[in-house]
Every structure is written in C-alpha cells, then in structure tokens.
Design an enzyme around this catalytic site. Sequence first.
Site, PDB file in Angstrom:
ATOM      1  N   PHE A 184       0.835  -1.206   0.000  1.00 45.97           N
ATOM      2  CA  PHE A 184       0.000   0.000   0.000  1.00 45.97           C
ATOM      3  C   PHE A 184       0.872   1.260   0.000  1.00 45.97           C
ATOM      4  O   PHE A 184       1.829   1.364   0.766  1.00 45.97           O
ATOM      5  CB  PHE A 184      -0.897  -0.039   1.235  1.00 45.97           C
TER       6      PHE A 184
ATOM      7  N   SER B 116       3.607  -6.586   2.735  1.00 46.22           N
ATOM      8  CA  SER B 116       2.284  -6.060   3.036  1.00 46.22           C
ATOM      9  C   SER B 116       1.269  -6.553   2.007  1.00 46.22           C
ATOM     10  O   SER B 116       1.100  -7.759   1.836  1.00 46.22           O
ATOM     11  CB  SER B 116       2.345  -4.538   3.123  1.00 46.22           C
TER      12      SER B 116
ATOM     13  N   ASP C 116       5.523  -9.644   6.330  1.00 50.84           N
ATOM     14  CA  ASP C 116       4.397  -9.127   7.095  1.00 50.84           C
ATOM     15  C   ASP C 116       3.195  -8.865   6.180  1.00 50.84           C
ATOM     16  O   ASP C 116       2.770  -7.712   6.008  1.00 50.84           O
ATOM     17  CB  ASP C 116       4.764  -7.848   7.852  1.00 50.84           C
TER      18      ASP C 116
ATOM     19  N   ARG D 285      -6.454 -14.601   0.543  1.00 48.94           N
ATOM     20  CA  ARG D 285      -5.167 -14.179   1.102  1.00 48.94           C
ATOM     21  C   ARG D 285      -4.066 -15.157   0.728  1.00 48.94           C
ATOM     22  O   ARG D 285      -4.315 -16.196   0.091  1.00 48.94           O
ATOM     23  CB  ARG D 285      -5.271 -14.105   2.627  1.00 48.94           C
TER      24      ARG D 285
ATOM     25  N   ASP E 161      -1.584 -18.151   1.099  1.00 50.78           N
ATOM     26  CA  ASP E 161      -1.931 -19.465   1.638  1.00 50.78           C
ATOM     27  C   ASP E 161      -0.830 -20.460   1.249  1.00 50.78           C
ATOM     28  O   ASP E 161      -0.167 -20.273   0.213  1.00 50.78           O
ATOM     29  CB  ASP E 161      -3.287 -19.891   1.054  1.00 50.78           C
TER      30      ASP E 161
ATOM     31  N   ASP F 289      -0.281 -21.745  -2.392  1.00 51.34           N
ATOM     32  CA  ASP F 289       0.029 -20.812  -3.475  1.00 51.34           C
ATOM     33  C   ASP F 289       1.390 -21.046  -4.111  1.00 51.34           C
ATOM     34  O   ASP F 289       1.681 -20.474  -5.162  1.00 51.34           O
ATOM     35  CB  ASP F 289      -0.064 -19.366  -2.964  1.00 51.34           C
TER      36      ASP F 289
ATOM     37  N   HIS G 122       5.507  -2.567  11.160  1.00 54.61           N
ATOM     38  CA  HIS G 122       5.176  -3.193   9.874  1.00 54.61           C
ATOM     39  C   HIS G 122       6.378  -3.168   8.928  1.00 54.61           C
ATOM     40  O   HIS G 122       6.737  -4.188   8.329  1.00 54.61           O
ATOM     41  CB  HIS G 122       3.994  -2.445   9.267  1.00 54.61           C
TER      42      HIS G 122
END
Length: 512
Positions: free
Chosen positions: A134, A209, A236, A250, A252, A255, A310
């Site tokens: 972000f 993120s 994170d 999300r 996992d 993946d 973060h």
Amino acid sequence: TLKMKCRLPLLLLSTLLLTFAPLSTLSIDLDKYVEPDIPDYGDEDIDEDERFLVKTSVCYGDLGCFSIKGKYFNLLHRPVVVVPQSPEVIGTKFLLFTRRNPASPAELHYKNAKSVLRSRFSNRRPTKLVIHGFLGKGVMGWMNRIRQAMLKRVDCNLIQVGWAGGSVTLYNQATSNTRVVGAVVARMLRWLHSRFGVDLDNVHVIGFSLGGHIAGYVGRRLRERGTPLGRITGLDPAGPYFEGTDPVVRLDPTDAKFVDAIHTDGALWRVGLPLLNGGFGIQSPVGHVDFFVNGGRHQPGCSSLGACDHSRAPQLYIDTLKTAKSKAFSAFPCDNYDKFMAGDCGSHCPSGGCPVMGLDAEKYKARFTGSRLPHRYYLLTGPCTPYSVVHYHVTLRLSSKSPSGRTGGLKVQLSSGGKQCGPVKLAVDERRLSPGSRQRGVFGCTGWWSLAASAPAKLEVSWTDESTFGSWFGYRIKLDSAVLTEMVSGRAHRYCGYGSFKGGDWVSGRRC
C-alpha cells in the site's frame, strides 16, 4: 490485552531514471519472431443477468473477470469492497536488474520479446520478483536495498514490480487492485515460461504487506494452470481486509511449493477498517512456516505511532541477506509467544537443527511441506541493525529453604569480555516464587556473537518484590543455582553460590 495503536499511513516516494542494458546473448532472430496468443482465464464466472445497486464485477480482457461477491466480501473483515481498477490505471511495471546492470533497470513488457532480448535477462539464472504494498512504488528505499543485498548473495534476474497507479489510493481500493496485479504478474511469468523457457520452480516472489497477498494471487493462478510457483516469501502480509478471510482471498500455503512468512505487526483481533486494527500485518499463519519476530506484534525500537513495526519486516529480510553468520536468525518452534518467552518450549534447537529466517529457510523445506501445518517459529531481535541476537534459555532453581509466599519478577544480566547483556526481565507478570521451584525464561543478547561460543563470566540475578509488605520487612529469597543454555548450539553452563538476597539486590554466582 493489546493496546489499540493509532496508525499513520506510510508514504515513500522515490524516482529512478530507466535505461536499457545492451543486447543479451540469447540467440533468437527478432525479425522472424512472432508472438502467439496465450489463453488466460479469470477468477470467476460472471452472471451478466444479475443486477445490483452497485457494481459487483468487472472484466479486463485476457485477465478475466473479478467479482467482489462470495468470499471476497465479509461484513466484519471486508465491509466496504469495490471492484478493482483497470490494468491501465494500475500500470504494473517490471523492472529488471542483474549483476550486469545492478543499478540501471531494463523494463520488461508482456509479449514484447525485444524488451527481454535486449535486457540482461537469462533463463539460466533463478528469477526473483519483489513486490511493494500500500502506497508504495516500484523503485523505493527498501526494495532497492533488498535488490542490492540479493544480487550480492545470488546471481539472479531480480525484477522489481511496481503498481503505484493502484497502490496510492484508498486502502479498500488498493486491496481490490491486488487481484489485478496478481493476474498481470502471473500472465508475465507464464509468458516468460512458455517463450523463454523460464523454470517456474526457480521463481521466487517476495511481497511486502499487500504485496504478500499479490504473491499469493500469482501463485494461485499459476497452480490452477498446472505450472506451480517455486517459492513465495511474505514480508508481514497485510492484515486489514485479509485477517479472518478464506484462503482464496489471502496468501496461503497452497500458493507455491514453498511459502514462508515473516510476521512483525499483527494483532489477535481486528475489524475491517485498517485504522481500528492493532496492527498492519496479519497474525494468522499463512505459510508452510511462519516466523513470528518478537511475537509478531511489536518490535523493539518502534513507537506505537506510524508503521515502524510493519516496515521492520523488509529491514529484517535485508539483514538476513547481508549477515555472514549462517545461524544468526535461527528460530524456535513453539505453540505461542508467551510459552516461548517463559522457556516452556525447550532450551535448545530440536533434532535436525533450527530453521533460519530469510533466504535460507528453504533449506528446511522438506520438514515443513511434508508435515502438518501450521509451523510456528519464534525468535527475538534487537532494536536496530544488525538485528540478530544470541538466544539464551535460563533456568533458576530456588532453594527448598527459600521462604514461601514470595511473589515478584525476576531479572538476569550477563557480563563477559567487557560486554554486558541486560538487565532482562524474565516474566511480564509477577510469579509465585515457591521454595524448590524452577523459574525459566528466554532472552536475547545483541552484539554478543563473538562471545556465544564460551560461557559468560558472570550471570547475575535480581528480583522485584511484589508482595504487599515486602519492601517494609525486607523479604528475601534463596537461589541455589542457574543454568544458562545458548539455544542454537545447546551449550549449557551452570552457576552456583547465589545464596539469599532481598528484592532489588543483584547477586552473582560462580561457574560450577
């Protein structure tokens, strides 16, 4: 209980002049090269007859369609969901760096063979992608430092993926945009695989993120097309709008063939609005192995404001790449952080050794992918770089003749070679210091690696009297011995002769 933290957005701005590297040595005739179409498919089948007051789906050509219904909506965790913006608005870019062009990137373009052939890209080297989160951009401080450290460590194609057009926006919009970015990155990797022979087993996607979940979307699309990704590392991975959601939403373990995650800013509870959360990161395990640094919540040296906790995740990853100590970021298995800090999960590494957080975690892949999930591992770090610490487990044995009814907190400190570690409080909450009991704890020492192989010269102990009248009457406890274990090697050292002492006093034992 966790204190709610007030968070301020982190906006990092940087620019870099893009230049193209010389022609590579790949032997393909550009004039005769023809790009065939590669079929692609979307996330969802969209029912065009459905009518809603708000737009619930959108389609973007060969990337397919994206619906915000079903698992992508959750009244508690994802309350305000919007459709993702177009690929043109998001503007995903692929900037290639190698050891031959470590500072001047070549931009790769989908279905543009010349952009690859005129770069330093080689299908003989492993390929690593780094994706921001972000408010980020494709060329920014931490990404540049990961690139520099990674290229020193590994001769690879390193691609910095930027999606600033979709990340610098409202948070809920950015979370939706991650799905389109994941589709674009997966499409690029399939093209590199089919046209240039890139082995997807040797592709490693590193995402910070929201970038961690983008990596998950990349891996999911590749797996569904029968070409699974080799590895994903989540730095994170974002928590708001992802904590408590279905694995399809999300990052996992399915993946990629190996998924590892580093947690630094999670929270045990959350609602969908990011500013009401305890942290920016996800607390739930999302990989084959999850490393919870300092419990995965709050980091030493960080205040409760801003995104320091973060952003510590990429800083730690950089340190793991730069360190010359192979066991510097060893982590230890435990059910939870409280048990780990209380010393209840063992005093040393299990058989087979402790896994190491960072690039070398893959060396332990067989242990994690072949057994039941999740695998939670804990480690401590210091407040600044170099972040690694020497982990110690200490057991304090109170004498059977120590007075009963004492309560308080225990502290220890080490001294050796002119250096000191501590004082360190072993327990956050007060303990009942019963006669004959063994009190355990775990702590870390920064700047201590040169001393880790030998026994510290001194192990001092103190206690804080928490009893009602202890400070009035000078209550005492009696300590028989202490055992200090360096947790990676398992070397143990015993100290004796502490005797009886009052709250607030420090006593030192002798080696025995």
